[in-house]
Design a protein around this motif. Structure first.
Motif, PDB file in Angstrom:
ATOM      1  N   PHE A 225       0.839  -1.289   0.146  1.00  0.00           N
ATOM      2  CA  PHE A 225       0.080   0.033  -0.137  1.00  0.00           C
ATOM      3  C   PHE A 225       0.920   1.315  -0.060  1.00  0.00           C
ATOM      4  O   PHE A 225       1.855   1.283   0.798  1.00  0.00           O
ATOM      5  CB  PHE A 225      -0.832   0.092   1.360  1.00  0.00           C
ATOM      6  N   ALA A 226       0.373   2.247  -0.742  1.00  0.00           N
ATOM      7  CA  ALA A 226       1.244   3.481  -1.002  1.00  0.00           C
ATOM      8  C   ALA A 226       0.486   4.744  -0.271  1.00  0.00           C
ATOM      9  O   ALA A 226      -0.834   4.661  -0.018  1.00  0.00           O
ATOM     10  CB  ALA A 226       1.244   4.050  -2.447  1.00  0.00           C
ATOM     11  N   PHE A 227       1.016   5.336   0.495  1.00  0.00           N
ATOM     12  CA  PHE A 227       0.321   6.444   1.295  1.00  0.00           C
ATOM     13  C   PHE A 227       1.454   7.850   1.303  1.00  0.00           C
ATOM     14  O   PHE A 227       2.545   7.981   0.960  1.00  0.00           O
ATOM     15  CB  PHE A 227       0.227   6.058   2.594  1.00  0.00           C
ATOM     16  N   ARG A 228       0.642   8.922   1.558  1.00  0.00           N
ATOM     17  CA  ARG A 228       1.384  10.178   1.756  1.00  0.00           C
ATOM     18  C   ARG A 228       1.749  10.361   3.026  1.00  0.00           C
ATOM     19  O   ARG A 228       1.196  10.099   3.917  1.00  0.00           O
ATOM     20  CB  ARG A 228       0.442  11.418   1.245  1.00  0.00           C
ATOM     21  N   TYR A 229       3.203  10.668   3.162  1.00  0.00           N
ATOM     22  CA  TYR A 229       3.744  10.676   4.372  1.00  0.00           C
ATOM     23  C   TYR A 229       3.794  12.138   5.025  1.00  0.00           C
ATOM     24  O   TYR A 229       3.809  13.123   4.311  1.00  0.00           O
ATOM     25  CB  TYR A 229       5.251  10.563   4.475  1.00  0.00           C
ATOM     26  N   TRP A 230       3.136  12.303   6.111  1.00  0.00           N
ATOM     27  CA  TRP A 230       2.543  13.507   6.894  1.00  0.00           C
ATOM     28  C   TRP A 230       3.877  14.314   7.578  1.00  0.00           C
ATOM     29  O   TRP A 230       3.391  15.613   7.727  1.00  0.00           O
ATOM     30  CB  TRP A 230       1.527  13.061   7.787  1.00  0.00           C
ATOM     31  N   HIS A 231       5.017  13.772   7.547  1.00  0.00           N
ATOM     32  CA  HIS A 231       5.892  14.655   8.115  1.00  0.00           C
ATOM     33  C   HIS A 231       6.961  14.966   7.270  1.00  0.00           C
ATOM     34  O   HIS A 231       7.109  14.625   6.000  1.00  0.00           O
ATOM     35  CB  HIS A 231       6.436  13.541   9.255  1.00  0.00           C
ATOM     36  N   GLU A 232       8.044  15.614   7.500  1.00  0.00           N
ATOM     37  CA  GLU A 232       9.153  16.202   6.546  1.00  0.00           C
ATOM     38  C   GLU A 232      10.097  14.946   6.171  1.00  0.00           C
ATOM     39  O   GLU A 232      10.168  14.010   6.713  1.00  0.00           O
ATOM     40  CB  GLU A 232       9.852  17.130   7.458  1.00  0.00           C
ATOM     41  N   GLY A 233      10.618  15.415   4.955  1.00  0.00           N
ATOM     42  CA  GLY A 233      11.920  14.527   4.534  1.00  0.00           C
ATOM     43  C   GLY A 233      11.376  13.346   3.289  1.00  0.00           C
ATOM     44  O   GLY A 233      12.090  12.672   2.692  1.00  0.00           O
ATOM     45  N   THR A 234      10.115  13.117   3.417  1.00  0.00           N
ATOM     46  CA  THR A 234       9.528  12.229   2.365  1.00  0.00           C
ATOM     47  C   THR A 234       8.103  12.835   2.016  1.00  0.00           C
ATOM     48  O   THR A 234       7.259  13.086   2.827  1.00  0.00           O
ATOM     49  CB  THR A 234       9.243  10.659   3.031  1.00  0.00           C
ATOM     50  N   ASP A 235       7.671  12.371   0.609  1.00  0.00           N
ATOM     51  CA  ASP A 235       6.334  12.932   0.334  1.00  0.00           C
ATOM     52  C   ASP A 235       5.447  11.633   0.126  1.00  0.00           C
ATOM     53  O   ASP A 235       4.127  11.671   0.583  1.00  0.00           O
ATOM     54  CB  ASP A 235       6.273  13.433  -1.190  1.00  0.00           C
ATOM     55  N   VAL A 236       5.859  10.456  -0.405  1.00  0.00           N
ATOM     56  CA  VAL A 236       4.967   9.243  -0.588  1.00  0.00           C
ATOM     57  C   VAL A 236       5.838   8.158  -0.266  1.00  0.00           C
ATOM     58  O   VAL A 236       7.274   8.044  -0.755  1.00  0.00           O
ATOM     59  CB  VAL A 236       4.660   9.017  -2.191  1.00  0.00           C
ATOM     60  N   ALA A 237       5.182   7.010   0.675  1.00  0.00           N
ATOM     61  CA  ALA A 237       5.878   5.902   0.909  1.00  0.00           C
ATOM     62  C   ALA A 237       5.113   4.723   0.570  1.00  0.00           C
ATOM     63  O   ALA A 237       3.876   4.884   0.129  1.00  0.00           O
ATOM     64  CB  ALA A 237       6.235   5.848   2.529  1.00  0.00           C
ATOM     65  N   VAL A 238       5.669   3.815   0.184  1.00  0.00           N
ATOM     66  CA  VAL A 238       5.212   2.361  -0.219  1.00  0.00           C
ATOM     67  C   VAL A 238       5.426   1.283   0.550  1.00  0.00           C
ATOM     68  O   VAL A 238       6.996   1.010   0.771  1.00  0.00           O
ATOM     69  CB  VAL A 238       5.504   2.133  -1.729  1.00  0.00           C
TER      70      VAL A 238
END
Length: 537
Positions: A225-238
């Protein structure tokens, strides 16, 4: 609402039409059928709210019609009208949810009372369906936001896997026997932030689109599952939780989809295979380090797995480059532009000569350079200005989204020369006036501006404007204005689909052909050639 009356006797149909005050119940249309088969066709086409039906009719009787309505039009309310009290006729009305069972000959009050109950029940259920529908819409909107926040907290270690276990199984399709995981991270700043530019800098929208692209490939196959990361340093994580050995292939497929849709490849950091869920946080840390520690000098590869071994040269700049920066600081104090450029090139050449240059390493080197420039500005002007006052360094990404050391070197050089020019502005008697002229040009370059216009506005002669501008900035005013317009035109050609005639107008040229000649003289390419090359890149 619409109503259907089904009876093979015409006088019965007419009686029902006559007795019920339809306008009181917002009934717009009344239809009639003589048997169940005719009724089915009308129901499918008109979707009536209420059906009045007889039980004994040719071709298809009332019992069969009630059973069909129960299956195919469950929201329709039914009122049975029959000349028989036999339980075999009453039973279907009970089983299939009839509102009422009326005997012939019809009683006006009973008929109106039954109709009113049917209309009221249909309206109440309709309101409930609409409420549920809108609630589901809200939930569908909020669901991705919920998982973005929840999974961000999970990989951060803010919440535990046990808190989410059942929801992950039921909603995201996590296999209950999952024992291994990998995490990939994507930053929208990779490739020079070009994907972000396509969406006018809207990080939320861009990351939403990117997460959807990822889930088209990963989530629909129930591999993660891919999701938008809510904190700094990353925009999308899978998060990959099944078939983790396929992660690199899937990420290449994601990158190919993004490139096919937007012409932009992205850099992706990828963790090693780790135990799930015990090492989930460690996998996220590894993925981020894999992205941050990628070698910028190696182009072509977009997937960057985490590696424990790191080059010592990438971690420590050492005394030699520190000495080069000190030489640069001393040359800045001299104010000699040629000497400054020479010392800067010695430093940038040392960076370019490294066998490995990571993103973290580049940021560290730039931070050291900024420290030198901040010290120089304080010593030069006597101010306490900090590094926050300085604009960011220019990026080094080329048209293909790869890091170009040559472009980075040229950008740093131009940046430094601008700062040197600014420092001269602060020490000359005409600095304030020339600053105002430059500020005016920066804000009004899209208008028709002549030397005489500037002279009149700032109460100078034309000769004085030209001479003072050249003395203070080292550049002709006309060249400064032209370069300003060409730079803005490049941005519009790169980031928009505007016609060339419109771009010419927006940067201060009424004649498109003249704009094209000026653009080619400045860049060596026509605007069309520049845009085509940019799109191909």
């Amino acid at each position: 609402m619409k109503v259907l009356i089904v009876d093979d006797e015409k006088h019965v149909r007419e009686a029902i039409r006559y007795f019920v005050p339809w306008e009181q119940y917002d009934v717009s249309d009344i239809y009639e059928a003589t048997n169940g088969q005719e009724a089915m066709d009308i129901i499918l086409e008109q979707q009536p709210a209420v059906v009045f039906t007889d039980m004994r009719m040719p071709l298809m009787d009332g019992a069969e019609l009630l059973e069909w309505l129960h299956r195919c039009s469950p929201y329709t309310k039914t009122i049975v009208i029959s000349g028989y009290q036999d339980f075999n006729y009453v039973k279907p009305a009970i089983v299939y949810g009839g509102v009422d069972y009326l005997l012939k000959p019809l009683n006006r009050k009973q008929l109106i009372s039954a109709a009113e109950r049917a209309f009221q029940k249909w309206k109440e259920e309709k309101r409930e369906r609409e409420r549920t529908f809108h609630q589901n819409i809200r939930l569908n909107v909020l669901r991705p936001l919920y998982w973005d926040k929840t999974l961000s907290d999970l990989v951060n270690g803010t919440i535990t896997f046990q808190d989410l276990e059942e929801a992950l199984f039921e909603e995201l399709g996590l296999p209950k026997n999952a024992k291994r995981c990998r995490i990939a991270v994507i930053s929208l700043q990779s490739s020079g932030g070009r994907l972000l530019q396509r969406f006018q800098g809207d990080i939320q929208l861009t990351s939403f689109v990117l997460a959807n692209v990822c889930n088209e490939i990963v989530s629909l196959r129930k591999l993660g599952f891919a999701f938008r990361y809510w904190h700094e340093g990353t925009d999308v994580a899978v998060l990959f939780w099944d078939e983790v050995d396929e992660a690199e292939r899937l990420l290449l497929e994601i990158n190919e989809s993004v490139k096919r849709a937007y012409g932009i490849p992205l850099d992706i950091g990828l963790s090693t295979v780790l135990p799930f869920p015990e090492r989930l946080c460690a996998a996220f840390t590894e993925a981020r380090e894999g992205l941050a520690e990628r070698n910028l000098l190696q182009t072509g590869n977009r997937i960057h797995p985490y590696r424990k071994e790191r080059s010592e040269a990438a971690l420590d700049e050492g005394d030699r480059t520190a000495a080069l920066l000190e030489n640069l600081r001393l040359s800045l104090l001299s104010g000699d532009a040629e000497r400054i450029v020479r010392r800067l090139e010695e430093w940038t050449d040392s960076v370019a000569g490294s066998s490995m240059l990571t993103l973290n390493g580049l940021k560290d080197r730039e931070a050291r350079l900024r420290h030198v420039l901040t010290r120089w500005r304080q010593e030069w002007s006597g101010s306490e200005a900090g590094s926050d006052d300085e604009p960011p360094f220019p990026g080094g990404m080329d048209e293909s989204g790869n890091f170009s050391i040559e472009r980075w070197k040229e950008g740093i050089k131009s940046y430094l020369l601008i700062m040197v020019g600014e420092s001269k502005l602060s020490r000359t008697s005409d600095s304030r006036l020339i600053r105002e002229i430059r500020d005016y040009l920066d804000k009004n370059y899209q208008q028709e501006i002549t030397l005489q216009h500037i002279a009149d506005r700032f109460f100078l002669s034309r000769e004085n404007v030209s001479r003072k501008f050249k003395q203070v900035t080292g550049e002709n005013l006309s060249d400064y204005l032209t370069n300003l317009r060409i730079d803005r035109a490049k941005e519009l050609l790169h980031n928009s689909e505007l016609r060339l005639s419109r771009i010419a107008e927006l940067v201060g040229y009424e004649d498109e052909k003249y704009f094209s000649r000026v653009f080619k003289k400045a860049t060596g390419q026509t605007p069309r050639e520049f845009r085509k090359r940019d799109e191909e890149g």
